[in-house]
Structure formats: structure tokens, C-alpha cells
Write a protein that holds these residues in place. Structure first.
Motif, short mmCIF file in Angstrom:
data_model
loop_
_atom_site.label_atom_id
_atom_site.label_comp_id
_atom_site.label_asym_id
_atom_site.label_seq_id
_atom_site.Cartn_x
_atom_site.Cartn_y
_atom_site.Cartn_z
N ARG A 76 -7.11 -63.14 3.11
CA ARG A 76 -6.73 -63.50 4.48
C ARG A 76 -6.43 -62.25 5.30
N ALA A 77 -5.74 -61.28 4.68
CA ALA A 77 -5.42 -60.03 5.38
C ALA A 77 -6.69 -59.26 5.74
N GLU A 78 -7.63 -59.18 4.80
CA GLU A 78 -8.88 -58.46 5.07
C GLU A 78 -9.71 -59.13 6.15
N ILE A 79 -9.77 -60.45 6.13
CA ILE A 79 -10.53 -61.18 7.16
C ILE A 79 -9.92 -60.91 8.54
N LEU A 80 -8.62 -61.01 8.64
CA LEU A 80 -7.95 -60.74 9.92
C LEU A 80 -8.14 -59.30 10.36
N ALA A 81 -8.03 -58.37 9.42
CA ALA A 81 -8.17 -56.95 9.75
C ALA A 81 -9.57 -56.61 10.25
N ALA A 82 -10.56 -57.41 9.87
CA ALA A 82 -11.94 -57.17 10.30
C ALA A 82 -12.16 -57.55 11.77
N LEU A 83 -11.24 -58.28 12.36
CA LEU A 83 -11.39 -58.71 13.75
C LEU A 83 -10.95 -57.61 14.71
N ARG A 84 -11.74 -57.40 15.76
CA ARG A 84 -11.41 -56.37 16.74
C ARG A 84 -10.12 -56.69 17.50
N GLN A 85 -9.77 -57.98 17.60
CA GLN A 85 -8.56 -58.37 18.33
C GLN A 85 -7.28 -57.97 17.60
N VAL A 86 -7.38 -57.79 16.29
CA VAL A 86 -6.20 -57.55 15.45
C VAL A 86 -6.06 -56.06 15.18
N ASP A 87 -4.89 -55.52 15.53
CA ASP A 87 -4.63 -54.10 15.29
C ASP A 87 -3.94 -53.86 13.95
N TYR A 88 -3.08 -54.79 13.54
CA TYR A 88 -2.32 -54.65 12.30
C TYR A 88 -2.16 -56.00 11.62
N VAL A 89 -2.11 -55.97 10.30
CA VAL A 89 -1.82 -57.16 9.51
C VAL A 89 -0.71 -56.80 8.54
N VAL A 90 0.27 -57.69 8.44
CA VAL A 90 1.39 -57.50 7.53
C VAL A 90 1.57 -58.80 6.75
N VAL A 91 1.78 -58.70 5.45
CA VAL A 91 2.08 -59.86 4.61
C VAL A 91 3.60 -59.92 4.43
N PHE A 92 4.18 -61.08 4.68
CA PHE A 92 5.62 -61.23 4.47
C PHE A 92 5.87 -62.39 3.52
N ASP A 93 6.95 -62.30 2.76
CA ASP A 93 7.18 -63.24 1.65
C ASP A 93 8.25 -64.28 1.95
N ASN A 94 8.53 -64.54 3.20
CA ASN A 94 9.51 -65.55 3.56
C ASN A 94 8.83 -66.74 4.20
N ILE A 95 9.51 -67.86 4.23
CA ILE A 95 9.01 -69.04 4.94
C ILE A 95 9.02 -68.77 6.43
N SER A 96 10.10 -68.19 6.90
CA SER A 96 10.25 -67.88 8.32
C SER A 96 10.00 -66.38 8.56
N PRO A 97 9.38 -66.04 9.69
CA PRO A 97 9.16 -64.63 10.02
C PRO A 97 10.36 -64.00 10.73
N ARG A 98 11.46 -64.74 10.86
CA ARG A 98 12.60 -64.26 11.65
C ARG A 98 13.09 -62.87 11.25
N THR A 99 13.22 -62.61 9.96
CA THR A 99 13.70 -61.30 9.51
C THR A 99 12.75 -60.20 9.95
N LEU A 100 11.46 -60.41 9.76
CA LEU A 100 10.46 -59.42 10.16
C LEU A 100 10.47 -59.23 11.67
N ILE A 101 10.56 -60.31 12.41
CA ILE A 101 10.61 -60.21 13.87
C ILE A 101 11.83 -59.42 14.31
N SER A 102 12.99 -59.68 13.69
CA SER A 102 14.18 -58.94 14.09
C SER A 102 14.11 -57.47 13.70
N GLN A 103 13.29 -57.12 12.71
CA GLN A 103 13.07 -55.72 12.37
C GLN A 103 12.12 -55.05 13.37
#
Length: 154
Positions: A76-103
């Protein structure tokens, strides 16, 4: 392509570089078993860089059940990274992205229209920092769960 796939720590360093350059970072997240190119294009247009955070395989199983994800997190990360619209892909291991967003504290937080603004995780953190939270229009049929159900019926 792999240069776009960053660890959370690498993305935090990149976030500081973008902030120093005055570039607006747009953040979105999800499972992304199915590509939502129209949605990603609209999200990318809201800033100078788009980071797509995807749930880890473990988190997807917890969210969607034992038969998901369809594609593993690396694929999934490689497919997204291949798109010109996407600059960065990050995998996170939580149900909610709240912690990553607050970082990361993105300038713009975007979700699909199936989310009301008050349902978007991280909204409070982004708005408190002066950022925008946007719910893009819902696209009918653009759901992996719906697609899987349709395939089962055939």
C-alpha cells in the motif's frame, strides 16, 4: 519511490524542514487498499506537500476485521508513493492517527466526506495550531468495504 516512504521520525524531521521553508503540509490518513486518486488530487491542491499516513496491517485488522487489508502495508505504501500527488507516506500502528497528527501538526488535515468535521481525529490539535480541517466531498462507491461486498455478491 521508496524515498517517499518515511518512518515517523524521518517525517518529523521533514516536517521541520517544510515549516522552515514556509511550505504548507497537508495530511490525510486511512487504510488505502483502494486508491482514491481524485481525493488525493484534491487534498494535494490544498498545500505544497501531501503526507498520506496509512494504518499498519495490525491496525487494519483491528479496524476492519481479519480479512483485511487486501494489500499489506508495504505494498500500500509503495502504490501510494508511486503517485505524483503524494509527497510522503508514513505507516502508523494505531487505530487513530491523533498521536501522529499532534506530532506533525499539519497545516491542513483532510478526510473524505464520509466524515463529519467533529468525527475527524486530530481536528482539535490542528485547529488549535491555526490549521484548517477539511472534509472533501464523498465519492459514491469509493470504498474498499463496499467493493468487497459487491464482489461477494457476484
Amino acid at each position: 519511490m521508496k524515498a517517499k516512504i518515511l518512518s515517523i521520525d524521518e517525517m518529523l524531521v521533514e516536517r521541520e524542514r517544510l515549516r522552515d521553508a514556509g511550505a504548507r503540509l497537508v495530511f490525510t490518513n486511512g487504510v488505502f487498499d483502494l486508491l482514491h486518486v481524485r481525493y488525493l488530487t484534491e487534498a494535494r491542491a490544498l498545500g505544497e506537500a501531501l503526507v498520506v499516513a496509512i494504518n499498519s496491517d495490525r491496525a487494519v485488522r483491528e479496524l476492519k476485521g481479519p480479512n483485511r487489508p487486501v494489500f499489506d502495508e508495504n505494498e500500500r505504501a509503495e502504490i501510494l508513493a508511486a503517485l505524483r500527488q503524494v509527497d510522503y507516506v508514513v505507516v502508523f500502528d494505531n487505530i487513530s492517527p491523533r498521536t501522529l497528527i499532534s506530532q506533525l501538526v499539519p497545516d491542513v488535515l483532510v478526510k473524505g466526506g464520509d466524515y463529519q468535521l467533529d468525527q475527524i481525529h486530530g481536528r482539535e490539535e490542528v485547529e488549535a495550531a491555526g490549521g484548517k480541517v477539511i472534509s472533501l466531498p464523498f465519492i459514491d462507491g469509493a470504498s474498499t468495504t463496499t467493493l468487497i461486498e459487491r464482489m461477494k455478491k457476484k
